[in-house]
Design a protein around this motif. Structure first.
Motif, short mmCIF file in Angstrom:
data_model
loop_
_atom_site.label_atom_id
_atom_site.label_comp_id
_atom_site.label_asym_id
_atom_site.label_seq_id
_atom_site.Cartn_x
_atom_site.Cartn_y
_atom_site.Cartn_z
N VAL A 208 -1.80 86.13 -113.60
CA VAL A 208 -0.95 85.46 -112.62
C VAL A 208 -0.08 84.44 -113.34
O VAL A 208 -0.60 83.61 -114.09
N LYS B 246 2.21 81.10 -114.04
CA LYS B 246 2.14 79.70 -113.61
C LYS B 246 3.11 79.45 -112.46
O LYS B 246 2.80 78.74 -111.51
N ILE C 98 1.66 80.18 -109.03
CA ILE C 98 0.77 79.13 -108.52
C ILE C 98 1.57 77.90 -108.12
O ILE C 98 1.32 77.30 -107.07
N ILE D 132 -5.14 86.97 -107.98
CA ILE D 132 -4.22 86.03 -107.33
C ILE D 132 -4.94 85.21 -106.26
O ILE D 132 -4.71 84.01 -106.13
N GLU E 186 -7.98 84.13 -106.22
CA GLU E 186 -8.77 83.07 -106.86
C GLU E 186 -7.89 81.89 -107.28
O GLU E 186 -8.35 80.76 -107.31
N ARG E 187 -6.64 82.17 -107.60
CA ARG E 187 -5.74 81.13 -108.10
C ARG E 187 -5.03 80.37 -106.98
O ARG E 187 -4.53 79.28 -107.20
N GLN F 247 -5.54 78.42 -104.06
CA GLN F 247 -6.55 77.68 -103.31
C GLN F 247 -5.93 77.10 -102.04
O GLN F 247 -4.90 76.44 -102.10
#
Length: 144
Positions: A6, A8, A11, A108, A110-111, A113
């Motif tokens: 994924v 940066k 995110i 994705i 998991e990243r 939140q």
């Protein structure tokens, strides 16, 4: 987990949507390098911010991930929002594409939140606004 990495930027855009409400939605794709990256996003209050514009970026024959900031009026509790993660894996896409998107979803999710709900869709009827809203919003809520 198997599947794609994924970026940066993926995110960072999500954090801007979640914390600063800077975006109404984000569409992610798996690029040629096999990495999950943002493909498009829209700022709230612009014509592109609509759910229809979001849907327009989901190809009929290829998978995508999306994040949509769903706003609704719950009546007694007032105006609320839920950040919805959408996995689009149309039955019309190639099996390989569906497998890659399915195996990369955990990477994705998991990243990112702070997702309130998740919807997996394989048919246009499942990703229609009414269908998604019904699954996500509390009973009696109205879309804003």
């Amino acid at each position: 987990s198997s599947g794609a990495g994924v970026t940066k930027e993926s995110i960072d855009l999500f954090e801007d949507l979640k914390l600063r409400r800077k975006y109404a939605w984000i569409v992610y794709h798996i690029n040629k390098e096999g990495t999950i990256a943002p493909q498009a996003f829209a700022e709230p209050g612009t014509p592109e911010a609509s759910y229809d514009s979001f849907l327009g970026l989901l190809p009929e024959d290829e998978g995508r991930y999306g994040v949509f900031d769903l706003n609704y009026d719950s009546g007694a509790d007032g105006v609320r929002n839920k950040i919805v993660f959408i996995m689009w894996a149309p039955t019309t896409s190639k099996i390989r594409s569906r497998m890659v998107y399915a195996s990369s979803k955990a990477a994705i999710r998991e990243r990112l939140q702070g997702i309130h709900a998740e919807v997996q869709c394989t048919e246009p009827s499942e990703i229609a606004f009414e269908s998604v809203f019904e699954k996500i919003a509390p009973k009696g809520a109205t879309p804003i």
